[in-house]
Design a protein around this motif. Structure first.
Motif, short mmCIF file in Angstrom:
data_model
loop_
_atom_site.label_atom_id
_atom_site.label_comp_id
_atom_site.label_asym_id
_atom_site.label_seq_id
_atom_site.Cartn_x
_atom_site.Cartn_y
_atom_site.Cartn_z
N THR A 138 16.17 -1.52 -47.00
CA THR A 138 17.56 -1.70 -46.60
C THR A 138 17.95 -0.69 -45.53
O THR A 138 18.61 -1.03 -44.54
CB THR A 138 18.48 -1.56 -47.82
OG1 THR A 138 18.16 -2.57 -48.77
CG2 THR A 138 19.95 -1.70 -47.42
N GLU A 183 19.20 -1.53 -41.75
CA GLU A 183 20.47 -1.03 -41.20
C GLU A 183 20.24 -0.23 -39.94
O GLU A 183 21.02 -0.31 -38.98
CB GLU A 183 21.18 -0.19 -42.26
CG GLU A 183 21.68 -1.02 -43.43
CD GLU A 183 22.26 -0.19 -44.54
OE1 GLU A 183 22.95 -0.76 -45.40
OE2 GLU A 183 22.04 1.05 -44.55
N ALA A 229 24.47 -4.16 -53.28
CA ALA A 229 25.20 -5.03 -52.35
C ALA A 229 24.69 -4.86 -50.93
O ALA A 229 24.57 -5.85 -50.18
CB ALA A 229 26.70 -4.72 -52.42
N ARG A 230 24.36 -3.65 -50.53
CA ARG A 230 23.81 -3.42 -49.19
C ARG A 230 22.47 -4.13 -49.03
O ARG A 230 22.20 -4.74 -47.98
CB ARG A 230 23.65 -1.92 -48.93
CG ARG A 230 24.95 -1.18 -48.70
CD ARG A 230 24.75 0.32 -48.76
NE ARG A 230 23.78 0.79 -47.77
CZ ARG A 230 23.27 2.02 -47.79
NH1 ARG A 230 23.59 2.87 -48.76
NH2 ARG A 230 22.42 2.38 -46.85
N GLN A 284 21.44 -6.78 -50.66
CA GLN A 284 21.69 -8.22 -50.61
C GLN A 284 22.19 -8.65 -49.24
O GLN A 284 21.76 -9.69 -48.71
CB GLN A 284 22.73 -8.59 -51.68
CG GLN A 284 22.20 -8.54 -53.10
CD GLN A 284 21.35 -9.75 -53.43
OE1 GLN A 284 20.20 -9.87 -53.00
NE2 GLN A 284 21.90 -10.67 -54.20
N ARG A 285 23.07 -7.86 -48.65
CA ARG A 285 23.59 -8.20 -47.31
C ARG A 285 22.47 -8.17 -46.27
O ARG A 285 22.37 -9.06 -45.42
CB ARG A 285 24.71 -7.24 -46.92
CG ARG A 285 26.02 -7.47 -47.65
CD ARG A 285 27.16 -6.72 -46.97
NE ARG A 285 26.96 -5.29 -46.98
CZ ARG A 285 27.39 -4.47 -47.94
NH1 ARG A 285 28.03 -4.98 -49.00
NH2 ARG A 285 27.20 -3.17 -47.86
N ALA A 286 21.64 -7.15 -46.33
CA ALA A 286 20.53 -7.05 -45.38
C ALA A 286 19.58 -8.23 -45.55
O ALA A 286 19.10 -8.80 -44.57
CB ALA A 286 19.78 -5.73 -45.57
N TRP A 287 19.32 -8.61 -46.80
CA TRP A 287 18.42 -9.72 -47.09
C TRP A 287 18.96 -11.02 -46.50
O TRP A 287 18.24 -11.79 -45.88
CB TRP A 287 18.22 -9.86 -48.59
CG TRP A 287 16.83 -10.22 -48.99
CD1 TRP A 287 16.41 -11.40 -49.47
CD2 TRP A 287 15.69 -9.38 -48.95
NE1 TRP A 287 15.06 -11.37 -49.74
CE2 TRP A 287 14.59 -10.12 -49.43
CE3 TRP A 287 15.47 -8.05 -48.55
CZ2 TRP A 287 13.31 -9.60 -49.51
CZ3 TRP A 287 14.20 -7.54 -48.63
CH2 TRP A 287 13.13 -8.30 -49.11
N ALA A 288 20.26 -11.25 -46.72
CA ALA A 288 20.88 -12.48 -46.21
C ALA A 288 20.92 -12.48 -44.69
O ALA A 288 20.70 -13.52 -44.04
CB ALA A 288 22.29 -12.62 -46.79
N ARG A 289 21.20 -11.33 -44.10
CA ARG A 289 21.30 -11.24 -42.64
C ARG A 289 19.98 -11.58 -41.96
O ARG A 289 19.95 -12.18 -40.88
CB ARG A 289 21.75 -9.84 -42.25
CG ARG A 289 22.09 -9.66 -40.78
CD ARG A 289 22.89 -8.39 -40.55
NE ARG A 289 22.21 -7.19 -41.04
CZ ARG A 289 22.61 -6.46 -42.09
NH1 ARG A 289 23.68 -6.83 -42.79
NH2 ARG A 289 21.96 -5.38 -42.44
N ASP A 341 15.17 -12.84 -53.10
CA ASP A 341 16.13 -11.73 -53.10
C ASP A 341 15.35 -10.43 -53.08
O ASP A 341 14.13 -10.42 -53.31
CB ASP A 341 17.04 -11.82 -54.34
CG ASP A 341 16.25 -11.68 -55.62
OD1 ASP A 341 16.03 -10.53 -56.05
OD2 ASP A 341 15.82 -12.71 -56.18
#
Length: 365
Positions: free
Chosen positions: A117, A121, A193-194, A196-201, A207
């Motif tokens: 992650t 970022e 949450a970070r 998960q956001r990176a994974w989706a992005r 997951d």
């Protein structure tokens, strides 16, 4: 790591540093060499099964060191304890059920979730922040999905293709993965949450927890560093595939005197050949469970058969007729195999097929 292909052949990506196209494998080799690793006479290319492996570029002599990766480039569970979020998890009461402090492989899973992650970022921000992590080439070289591992099979396939004891092990893996996810969600919600956001992005498979669990289970080495058992992800070295018996032409060890992970040949290896380790003398059920492949001819292994069978012998008369004692030696011998929990039930008159513990069709992607 898996038979005849640790992952799909490296994909083409844009190398923004030099404005060129390169494969993830090219960038990985550049990365490890720039950080002190020695890769001698090896290329990452299609192996004998048509997928990624380590291929010799020259004739190798016995006991020749072909890979040396310094400890600073190896990801271990010791790295996990450098992250405050993981230290807090280890001390949390909820971690007790997982015995987190005594499970190096689980700590390594947590580390690569959070560390990747951070790498994502850094990649998404200004250039000057990209040095926050140097592991991006290693993460890019790892398999991005593991659909061949039974843990990811649909329940219907699991029950149809595996014996009950083996299917139960798969479900236990799933339950443990879900416990790790719950631990992160509940006790490190911001970090989860970070991730998960990176994974989706980046539109990744499954997951972060599922990917990390499968990655460590299928690719991590067990090493001892200064007398402490560690789970380790070793770039490049983790791309060598498995062969049974006489197919093995290389071995690995953690060399404490030199402070790094070393791979050397065990016999002469011709140029253009694939490098193979042994993943251990495991039945097909274990190979499938952890690596997602089965051996096509396990009984041809020079070290002995890799499959077990459970023989269920039914002698109704044995309980009442003294004459049954004459078959006791045979029965006793047969029941010694009954301690294998993952064996496939069969009958006393029909021996189990060679690949009974795993579906022959399950091969590496």
């Amino acid at each position: 790591m898996r038979l005849e292909g640790c992952a799909r052949v490296g994909t083409w990506v844009e190398d923004e540093r030099e404005g060129r196209m390169a494969t993830t494998d090219d960038l990985l080799l550049e990365y490890v060499r720039a950080h002190g690793a020695k890769i001698s006479g090896l290329a990452i290319s299609a192996g004998t099964g048509g997928e990624r492996g380590l291929i010799t570029e020259k004739h190798m002599l016995p006991s020749e060191t072909v890979i040396f990766v310094p400890i600073g480039m190896i990801m271990t569970d010791a790295d996990a304890m450098q992250l405050p979020a993981i230290r807090n998890l280890v001390d949390h009461a909820a971690a007790a059920a997982l015995h987190l402090q005594r499970r190096p492989e689980l700590l390594l899973m947590l580390f690569i979730i959070l560390d990747r992650t951070l790498a994502d970022e850094a990649d998404d921000t200004a250039n000057e922040l990209r040095q926050h992590t140097s592991r991006r080439p290693h993460y890019a070289s790892l398999p991005q999905s593991y659909p061949e591992i039974p843990m990811e099979w649909p329940d219907a396939a699991l029950d149809a293709l595996l014996p009950p004891a083996r299917a139960a092990k798969v479900r236990a893996q799933r339950a443990e993965r879900d416990e790790v996810r719950a631990l992160l969600q509940t006790n490190a919600p911001a970090e989860y949450a970070r991730a998960q956001r990176a994974w989706a992005r980046h539109h990744r498979w499954a997951d972060p927890v599922t990917w990390a669990y499968a990655t460590v289970r299928s690719r991590a080495f067990k090493i001892s560093v200064e007398g402490v058992a560690r789970a380790a992800l070793v770039p490049v070295a983790d791309m060598a595939n498995h062969a049974p018996g006489l197919g093995v032409n290389a071995e690995w060890e953690y060399d404490g005197s030199r402070g790094g992970f070393r791979v050397q040949t065990v016999r002469p290896v011709a140029a253009g050949s694939e490098l193979f380790y042994s993943y251990g003398h495991k039945p097909n059920g274990e190979l499938l469970l952890h690596y997602g492949f089965t051996l096509p001819t396990p009984n041809a292994n020079a070290d002995g058969p890799l499959d077990d069978a459970l023989l269920i012998l039914d002698f109704p008369a044995a309980a009442t007729e003294p004459a049954a004692a004459t078959i006791a030696p045979t029965a006793a011998t047969a029941t010694t195999t009954a301690t294998e929990p993952d064996a496939v039930p069969t009958t006393a008159t029909a021996p189990a097929p060679a690949a009974a513990t795993a579906p022959a069709a399950a091969t590496a992607p």
